[in-house]
Scaffold this motif. Structure first.
Motif, PDB file in Angstrom:
ATOM      1  N   VAL A 252      64.818   7.881  28.932  1.00 16.45           N
ATOM      2  CA  VAL A 252      65.405   7.192  30.083  1.00 16.45           C
ATOM      3  C   VAL A 252      65.491   5.701  29.802  1.00 16.45           C
ATOM      4  O   VAL A 252      66.508   5.044  30.087  1.00 16.45           O
ATOM      5  CB  VAL A 252      64.559   7.445  31.354  1.00 16.45           C
ATOM      6  CG1 VAL A 252      65.048   6.565  32.499  1.00 16.45           C
ATOM      7  CG2 VAL A 252      64.627   8.915  31.754  1.00 16.45           C
ATOM      8  N   GLY A 253      64.427   5.142  29.238  1.00 18.55           N
ATOM      9  CA  GLY A 253      64.410   3.711  28.937  1.00 18.55           C
ATOM     10  C   GLY A 253      65.480   3.321  27.944  1.00 18.55           C
ATOM     11  O   GLY A 253      66.138   2.279  28.104  1.00 18.55           O
TER      12      GLY A 253
ATOM     13  N   MET B  73      72.117  -0.824  22.971  1.00 20.33           N
ATOM     14  CA  MET B  73      72.450  -1.665  24.124  1.00 20.33           C
ATOM     15  C   MET B  73      73.950  -1.646  24.399  1.00 20.33           C
ATOM     16  O   MET B  73      74.377  -1.791  25.543  1.00 20.33           O
ATOM     17  CB  MET B  73      71.962  -3.104  23.883  1.00 20.33           C
ATOM     18  CG  MET B  73      70.446  -3.245  23.897  1.00 20.33           C
ATOM     19  SD  MET B  73      69.894  -4.919  23.413  1.00 20.33           S
ATOM     20  CE  MET B  73      70.573  -5.902  24.768  1.00 20.33           C
ATOM     21  N   ALA B  74      74.709  -1.445  23.342  1.00 19.87           N
ATOM     22  CA  ALA B  74      76.176  -1.386  23.485  1.00 19.87           C
ATOM     23  C   ALA B  74      76.654   0.011  23.843  1.00 19.87           C
ATOM     24  O   ALA B  74      77.852   0.233  24.046  1.00 19.87           O
ATOM     25  CB  ALA B  74      76.833  -1.850  22.189  1.00 19.87           C
TER      26      ALA B  74
ATOM     27  N   GLY C  84      59.121  -4.126  24.746  1.00 16.51           N
ATOM     28  CA  GLY C  84      58.275  -4.280  25.923  1.00 16.51           C
ATOM     29  C   GLY C  84      58.725  -3.393  27.063  1.00 16.51           C
ATOM     30  O   GLY C  84      57.903  -2.778  27.757  1.00 16.51           O
ATOM     31  N   MET C  85      60.038  -3.302  27.250  1.00 20.68           N
ATOM     32  CA  MET C  85      60.582  -2.479  28.319  1.00 20.68           C
ATOM     33  C   MET C  85      60.283  -1.003  28.078  1.00 20.68           C
ATOM     34  O   MET C  85      59.837  -0.289  28.989  1.00 20.68           O
ATOM     35  CB  MET C  85      62.087  -2.687  28.412  1.00 20.68           C
ATOM     36  CG  MET C  85      62.796  -1.731  29.378  1.00 20.68           C
ATOM     37  SD  MET C  85      64.588  -1.953  29.333  1.00 20.68           S
ATOM     38  CE  MET C  85      65.132  -0.479  30.199  1.00 20.68           C
TER      39      MET C  85
ATOM     40  N   GLY D 139      71.041  -1.168  28.119  1.00 21.59           N
ATOM     41  CA  GLY D 139      72.236  -1.974  28.354  1.00 21.59           C
ATOM     42  C   GLY D 139      72.044  -3.043  29.413  1.00 21.59           C
ATOM     43  O   GLY D 139      72.828  -4.000  29.495  1.00 21.59           O
ATOM     44  N   SER D 140      70.991  -2.918  30.216  1.00 24.22           N
ATOM     45  CA  SER D 140      70.736  -3.900  31.267  1.00 24.22           C
ATOM     46  C   SER D 140      69.991  -5.129  30.748  1.00 24.22           C
ATOM     47  O   SER D 140      69.845  -6.112  31.480  1.00 24.22           O
ATOM     48  CB  SER D 140      69.909  -3.262  32.390  1.00 24.22           C
ATOM     49  OG  SER D 140      68.629  -2.868  31.919  1.00 24.22           O
ATOM     50  N   LEU D 141      69.537  -5.090  29.498  1.00 25.74           N
ATOM     51  CA  LEU D 141      68.776  -6.212  28.936  1.00 25.74           C
ATOM     52  C   LEU D 141      69.699  -7.320  28.436  1.00 25.74           C
ATOM     53  O   LEU D 141      70.842  -7.076  28.063  1.00 25.74           O
ATOM     54  CB  LEU D 141      67.907  -5.722  27.775  1.00 25.74           C
ATOM     55  CG  LEU D 141      66.814  -4.703  28.104  1.00 25.74           C
ATOM     56  CD1 LEU D 141      66.047  -4.334  26.836  1.00 25.74           C
ATOM     57  CD2 LEU D 141      65.860  -5.254  29.155  1.00 25.74           C
ATOM     58  N   GLU D 142      69.158  -8.518  28.409  1.00 25.82           N
ATOM     59  CA  GLU D 142      69.922  -9.655  27.898  1.00 25.82           C
ATOM     60  C   GLU D 142      69.725  -9.831  26.402  1.00 25.82           C
ATOM     61  O   GLU D 142      70.633 -10.263  25.696  1.00 25.82           O
ATOM     62  CB  GLU D 142      69.505 -10.939  28.624  1.00 25.82           C
ATOM     63  CG  GLU D 142      69.835 -10.941  30.112  1.00 25.82           C
ATOM     64  CD  GLU D 142      69.414 -12.234  30.782  1.00 25.82           C
ATOM     65  OE1 GLU D 142      68.853 -13.104  30.074  1.00 25.82           O
ATOM     66  OE2 GLU D 142      69.654 -12.387  31.994  1.00 25.82           O
ATOM     67  N   LYS D 143      68.489  -9.508  25.917  1.00 24.92           N
ATOM     68  CA  LYS D 143      68.177  -9.728  24.505  1.00 24.92           C
ATOM     69  C   LYS D 143      67.548  -8.476  23.904  1.00 24.92           C
ATOM     70  O   LYS D 143      66.744  -7.800  24.558  1.00 24.92           O
ATOM     71  CB  LYS D 143      67.206 -10.903  24.349  1.00 24.92           C
ATOM     72  CG  LYS D 143      67.716 -12.219  24.914  1.00 24.92           C
ATOM     73  CD  LYS D 143      66.643 -13.290  24.772  1.00 24.92           C
ATOM     74  CE  LYS D 143      67.102 -14.613  25.369  1.00 24.92           C
ATOM     75  NZ  LYS D 143      66.031 -15.644  25.274  1.00 24.92           N
TER      76      LYS D 143
END
Length: 255
Positions: free
Chosen positions: A151-152, A106-107, A167-168, A157-161
């Motif tokens: 791709v996912g 995510m970072a 799930g995404m 990085g667009s997720l909050e948690k």
């Protein structure tokens, strides 16, 4: 008419919601869930059975998940086993390690993205098994799923948690496989339309050629059948100029 259109739209939306719910439950849904979602439409038992049949056709289990192996060919079973054997060489990842990889991915950490992607490859293969038996090869489903997974992972990085990541990613993979199946079905339908058109022209050309005892011209065939000359020439092109009872098959550049 407006009432009927609204009813059709409601049914389509309800069916899509049923499939989405089943997808989130491992491609399984209960009869009660189906009935509840469709309750506003007041469907009779025969209509509900048609819905169950539709869901079964699309690999959705009613009350229990479908048996994935049932729809695999012997070749696909061999491919899957070989593929899983290759994945077995990858390092095992604990839930704690996966969470750490997710946070780092995510970072924007490239190595973490790679490790996280690898940790989901077996799950992609498992999802592909759920979508087998719908006209596309298991190998292609896995390929599409792996691309969607990559791709996912780049989009995390667009997720909050971090807890939202699994799930995404699963949704990305499933959506990609469903879209691939739909595109394949659309191509097959288009190909069938082309084949039907060519066969119709070839059949009519053969009938007229037998009557005249010689090859026929596109113009003659058009006059006899009511088809436009353009449609006949299009069929000639689509056949690769292989309709033997029509003159001019060797004059491709002039058609």
């Amino acid at each position: 008419m407006d009432t009927e259109i609204s009813r059709e739209v409601l049914f389509a939306r309800s069916l899509e919601k049923i499939r989405r719910t089943a997808r989130e439950q491992g491609n399984c849904i209960t009869e009660d869930q189906v009935r509840q979602e469709l309750s506003a439409l007041n469907l009779n038992e025969g209509q509900l059975q048609m819905v169950y049949d539709y869901l079964a056709k699309h690999r959705v289990g009613i009350g229990a998940p479908p048996e994935p192996e049932e729809y695999l060919t012997a070749q696909e079973r061999d491919y899957l086993q070989d593929y899983l054997d290759e994945l077995a060489a990858l390092p095992e990842v604990t839930e704690g390690e996966r969470e750490a990889y997710t946070i780092s991915a995510m970072a924007g950490d490239a190595l973490a993205k790679q490790r996280l992607t690898e940790s989901y490859l077996k799950e992609v293969a498992g999802i592909a098994r759920l979508y087998s038996g719908q006209g596309v090869a298991l190998e292609d489903l896995i390929g599409e799923g792996n691309v969607a997974l990559a791709v996912g992972v780049d989009m995390l990085g667009s997720l909050e948690k971090p807890s939202q990541a699994q799930g995404m990613l699963v949704k990305y993979v499933m959506d990609a496989m469903e879209e691939f199946i739909q595109e394949h079905a659309a191509r097959e339908k288009a190909d069938k339309g082309v084949a039907d058109k060519v066969n119709r022209v070839a059949d009519k050309a053969r009938e007229l050629a037998e009557e005249l005892r010689r090859k026929v011209t596109p113009g003659e065939l058009g006059q006899e059948t009511g088809m436009s000359v353009k449609a006949i020439r299009d069929a000639m092109r689509m056949s690769g100029f292989q309709i033997e009872d029509i003159e001019g098959q060797d004059e491709q550049d002039n058609l």
